[in-house]
Design a protein around this motif. Structure first.
Motif, PDB file in Angstrom:
ATOM      1  N   ASP A 135      -5.820  -9.954   3.060  1.00 40.18           N
ATOM      2  CA  ASP A 135      -7.142  -9.352   3.215  1.00 40.18           C
ATOM      3  C   ASP A 135      -7.778  -8.934   1.875  1.00 40.18           C
TER       4      ASP A 135
ATOM      5  N   GLU B 126       0.871  -1.181   0.000  1.00 40.53           N
ATOM      6  CA  GLU B 126       0.000   0.000   0.000  1.00 40.53           C
ATOM      7  C   GLU B 126       0.903   1.225   0.000  1.00 40.53           C
TER       8      GLU B 126
ATOM      9  N   ASP C 153       2.465   2.707   3.135  1.00 41.37           N
ATOM     10  CA  ASP C 153       3.473   1.772   3.629  1.00 41.37           C
ATOM     11  C   ASP C 153       4.733   1.824   2.766  1.00 41.37           C
TER      12      ASP C 153
ATOM     13  N   TYR D 241      -0.427  -9.227   3.737  1.00 41.84           N
ATOM     14  CA  TYR D 241      -1.613  -9.853   4.337  1.00 41.84           C
ATOM     15  C   TYR D 241      -2.605 -10.225   3.233  1.00 41.84           C
TER      16      TYR D 241
ATOM     17  N   SER E 200      -7.039   0.699  -0.059  1.00 43.30           N
ATOM     18  CA  SER E 200      -7.804   1.522   0.879  1.00 43.30           C
ATOM     19  C   SER E 200      -9.141   0.880   1.265  1.00 43.30           C
ATOM     20  N   ASP E 201      -9.453  -0.272   0.668  1.00 37.63           N
ATOM     21  CA  ASP E 201     -10.693  -0.971   0.990  1.00 37.63           C
ATOM     22  C   ASP E 201     -10.535  -1.950   2.147  1.00 37.63           C
ATOM     23  N   VAL E 202      -9.302  -2.133   2.622  1.00 40.20           N
ATOM     24  CA  VAL E 202      -9.034  -3.095   3.695  1.00 40.20           C
ATOM     25  C   VAL E 202      -8.167  -2.432   4.760  1.00 40.20           C
ATOM     26  N   THR E 203      -8.117  -3.030   5.924  1.00 37.21           N
ATOM     27  CA  THR E 203      -7.294  -2.499   7.010  1.00 37.21           C
ATOM     28  C   THR E 203      -5.828  -2.831   6.798  1.00 37.21           C
ATOM     29  N   ARG E 204      -5.568  -4.033   6.284  1.00 38.21           N
ATOM     30  CA  ARG E 204      -4.192  -4.488   6.098  1.00 38.21           C
ATOM     31  C   ARG E 204      -3.940  -4.797   4.627  1.00 38.21           C
TER      32      ARG E 204
ATOM     33  N   LYS F 129     -11.187 -10.481   0.308  1.00 40.32           N
ATOM     34  CA  LYS F 129     -12.317  -9.603  -0.004  1.00 40.32           C
ATOM     35  C   LYS F 129     -12.782  -9.836  -1.453  1.00 40.32           C
TER      36      LYS F 129
END
Length: 269
Positions: A164, A52, A55, A162, A154-158, A168
């Motif tokens: 995620d 991301e 990060d 990870y 930006s649609d996930v926390t991690r 999703k």
């Protein structure tokens, strides 16, 4: 229509389906840091690719040379506030660079047609934030690429590594059997995302971050230079743990034949 034992494939975007060489983020990161008085090398900008983007900026500041250069120019080490500020400043750079690097990778359309013929669902995810995607999505659609779902960092926390974003995708696609899923990515962190999710993984060596050349630059290389770059990129992607490594998305159908055969025999990732 043939029904494949593979139920879904989740593609990365830049360097995997569009933007041969994954050039748009590099242009944006270099311009961002240069305007802050700190020039960064292409190799430095590429090292955290797949993360991301906030990060990614934090990872750049963790590089000793960049950290030292920043402190020299700004008089103190970079702070979390600096990372937040640069991320917000990065967005317009990225929005400007993405449309310049939006061509589908050669062979992509034919591969998507192959997947549709096998009745395989097409998911996608990206290290880009959702506000960076609309123009790219539109340009991809104009060229014949319309994935069944799109998940952004930006649609996930991690974000990656990870799983995620991949999970999703599968929720949106209605796919729950992870052994019937394939992740295709051109970055090590993207392969790790797929491995952490528990699915099959296919690394792309030539079209993405590891070679890091535009399609024209790649075409202009001598065959000897291409082989040298290809060998190094294949080694990196194989070392990532990818189940398969190929040059570009154009080579994917042959790998899918192998995965389908293995699934039929009861193999798992």
């Amino acid at each position: 229509m043939n029904t494949s034992p593979i139920k879904a494939i989740v593609f990365d975007w830049a360097g995997t389906t569009v933007d041969f060489g994954s050039c748009a983020p590099i242009l944006a990161f270099q311009r961002l840091f240069l305007d802050q008085g700190v020039a960064i090398e292409v190799s430095e900008a590429r090292a955290p690719m797949g993360l991301e983007k906030r990060d990614h900026i934090a990872a750049l500041f963790n590089m000793p040379r960049i950290a030292e250069a920043w402190q020299t120019v700004h008089g103190q080490p970079a702070t979390e506030a600096d990372i937040d500020r640069l991320y917000q400043a990065f967005i317009p750079y990225q929005l400007k660079a993405i449309p310049q690097c939006s061509d589908l990778i050669p062979g992509a359309v034919e591969t998507f047609q192959d997947l549709r013929a096998r009745d395989i669902k097409i998911g996608s995810n990206t290290g880009y934030a959702s506000m960076m995607m609309p123009e790219l999505i539109e340009k991809a659609a104009q060229q014949g690429y319309v994935p069944d779902c799109i998940v952004t960092a930006s649609d996930v926390t991690r974000g990656r590594p990870y799983p995620d974003m991949l999970w999703k995708n599968l929720m949106q696609l209605g796919t729950s059997d992870i052994k019937t899923v394939v992740k295709v990515d051109d970055t090590v962190v993207g392969i790790h995302e797929g491995l952490n999710a528990g699915c099959w993984t296919v690394g792309l060596a030539v079209s993405g971050n590891e070679v890091g050349m535009s399609y024209q630059e790649w075409q202009n290389c001598t065959p000897e230079k291409q082989e040298q770059l290809k060998a190094k990129a294949h080694q990196t992607m194989q070392s990532s743990g990818a189940h398969y490594v190929i040059d570009t998305i154009a080579d994917l159908p042959a790998v899918l034949d192998q995965i389908e055969a293995r699934l039929t025999q009861g193999d798992k990732p």
